[in-house]
Design an enzyme around this catalytic site. Structure first.
Site, mmCIF file in Angstrom:
data_model
loop_
_atom_site.group_PDB
_atom_site.id
_atom_site.type_symbol
_atom_site.label_atom_id
_atom_site.label_comp_id
_atom_site.label_asym_id
_atom_site.label_seq_id
_atom_site.Cartn_x
_atom_site.Cartn_y
_atom_site.Cartn_z
ATOM 1 N N ASP A 92 0.847 -1.191 0.000
ATOM 2 C CA ASP A 92 0.000 0.000 0.000
ATOM 3 C C ASP A 92 0.880 1.237 0.000
ATOM 4 O OD1 ASP A 92 -2.170 1.961 0.793
ATOM 5 O OD2 ASP A 92 -3.269 0.093 1.120
ATOM 6 N N ASP A 152 3.407 1.848 -4.856
ATOM 7 C CA ASP A 152 2.624 2.738 -5.701
ATOM 8 C C ASP A 152 2.280 1.933 -6.941
ATOM 9 O OD1 ASP A 152 1.644 4.546 -7.542
ATOM 10 O OD2 ASP A 152 3.306 5.963 -7.378
ATOM 11 N N VAL A 153 1.025 1.534 -7.078
ATOM 12 C CA VAL A 153 0.660 0.601 -8.134
ATOM 13 C C VAL A 153 0.800 1.198 -9.533
ATOM 14 C CG1 VAL A 153 -0.894 -0.757 -6.685
ATOM 15 C CG2 VAL A 153 -1.810 1.180 -8.015
ATOM 16 N N ASN A 194 -6.187 -5.317 -5.587
ATOM 17 C CA ASN A 194 -7.324 -4.664 -4.948
ATOM 18 C C ASN A 194 -7.245 -3.141 -4.961
ATOM 19 O OD1 ASN A 194 -9.589 -4.359 -2.854
ATOM 20 N ND2 ASN A 194 -7.824 -3.486 -1.785
ATOM 21 N N TYR A 223 -15.371 5.840 -13.160
ATOM 22 C CA TYR A 223 -15.059 4.666 -12.349
ATOM 23 C C TYR A 223 -15.582 3.396 -13.012
ATOM 24 C CZ TYR A 223 -15.072 1.527 -8.283
ATOM 25 O OH TYR A 223 -14.881 0.468 -7.425
ATOM 26 N N LYS A 256 -13.434 0.055 -14.222
ATOM 27 C CA LYS A 256 -13.688 -1.284 -13.694
ATOM 28 C C LYS A 256 -14.122 -2.253 -14.790
ATOM 29 C CE LYS A 256 -12.421 -0.808 -9.460
ATOM 30 N NZ LYS A 256 -11.264 -1.574 -8.955
ATOM 31 N N VAL A 304 -20.220 -1.987 -0.421
ATOM 32 C CA VAL A 304 -19.863 -2.389 0.935
ATOM 33 C C VAL A 304 -19.674 -1.113 1.755
ATOM 34 C CG1 VAL A 304 -18.188 -3.627 2.366
ATOM 35 C CG2 VAL A 304 -18.718 -4.453 0.057
ATOM 36 N N THR A 330 -17.726 0.386 3.581
ATOM 37 C CA THR A 330 -16.405 0.815 4.012
ATOM 38 C C THR A 330 -16.340 2.329 3.906
ATOM 39 O OG1 THR A 330 -15.571 0.615 1.758
ATOM 40 C CG2 THR A 330 -15.348 -1.321 3.185
ATOM 41 N N THR A 370 -24.183 15.082 -2.964
ATOM 42 C CA THR A 370 -23.500 16.285 -3.457
ATOM 43 C C THR A 370 -23.804 16.536 -4.926
ATOM 44 O OG1 THR A 370 -21.702 15.948 -1.873
ATOM 45 C CG2 THR A 370 -21.246 17.384 -3.757
#
Length: 267
Positions: free
Chosen positions: A39, A65-66, A92, A161, A165, A196, A198, A210
């Protein structure tokens, strides 16, 4: 020993410091795998690894850093060295930046492309190089990419997004085909998590307010539940158990697949 026993396997989980990634790392460890948390959040990632070790797991942390090729090379090399191999990669790490199409922010879309698509692609690249015959791990393995239910259904406010994905899904299938044809011995699959609660998931609900799409976060969440045949939000453990399954011998003849873990929302 059951087919879900991962004893002796070595796993690297990106974005493993918190949220879904931390839950996936914990589930892999409980199934017997040694786990490396990767991470950009160094302090949080180290604490997550410490928690796994305190619970009796073999675990470590490596900064990653992916979006950076050299960072991936270091993370894979560190994992192979410290865990004595690499059998499982969980791609992930990801970000979600909401916005209406009419207000599309090029920088937001670029950031999501870099983390969600390039990051996953680099992960597959370096996992293949490590796991294929002759690589530093060299025993094959499994890559599990984390896509999203947003790749399978239209949902307002998250066009960028959703696009990234969906790209993860296509990447998964092409990579699985290449691995098979070239004899790498690496299965590549993805899961489509539903919403989820989170920190990332609840921020999405707030973003919908917003953007003027829902009157409240509670209303947005309620409508998501209403679209879900099983009648609830997902839990971290739901996603983590699916990852354990795809990493295990129970999924030994599954590759190039996308597994919905969304309570039926995307059907």
């Amino acid at each position: 020993m059951t087919q879900f026993d991962l004893t002796g396997r070595k796993a690297l989980v990106t974005g493993g410091a918190q949220g879904l990634g931390a839950g996936m790392a914990e589930a892999l460890a409980k199934a017997g795998a040694s786990v490396m948390i990767a991470d950009i959040q160094t302090d949080t990632g180290q604490k997550t690894a410490d928690t796994l070790r305190d619970a009796g797991a073999v675990a470590g942390f490596v900064p990653l850093d992916v979006t950076d090729d050299d960072s991936w090379q270091n993370a894979i090399a560190t994992t192979v060295s410290e865990l004595d191999g690499l059998d499982i990669l969980v791609n992930n790490a990801g970000i979600e930046l909401s916005g209406l199409v009419i207000d599309l922010d090029p920088q937001d879309v670029t950031s999501m492309l870099q983390v969600n698509v390039l990051g996953a692609a680099l992960g597959v690249k370096h996992a293949f190089r490590a796991m294929r015959p002759g690589g530093p791990a060299g025993a094959g393995g499994a890559v599990i990419n984390i896509s999203s239910v947003a790749a399978t259904i239209p949902f307002p406010g998250i066009a960028g997004y959703s696009a990234t994905k969906a790209a993860v899904d296509r990447l998964t299938r092409v990579a699985a085909l290449e691995s098979g044809k070239l004899g790498y011995g690496v299965r590549v699959n993805c899961i489509y998590p539903g919403l989820v609660p989170t920190e990332m998931g609840m921020k999405l609900a707030d973003d919908m307010v917003t953007l003027g799409l829902w009157p409240s976060a509670e209303a947005a969440v309620g409508d998501v539940i209403g679209l879900t045949p099983l009648g609830r939000l997902g839990e971290v453990s739901d996603m983590a158990d699916a990852v354990v399954f795809l990493a295990s011998d129970a999924a030994r003849f599954i590759t190039g697949a996308g597994l919905p873990v969304d309570g039926g929302m995307g059907m």
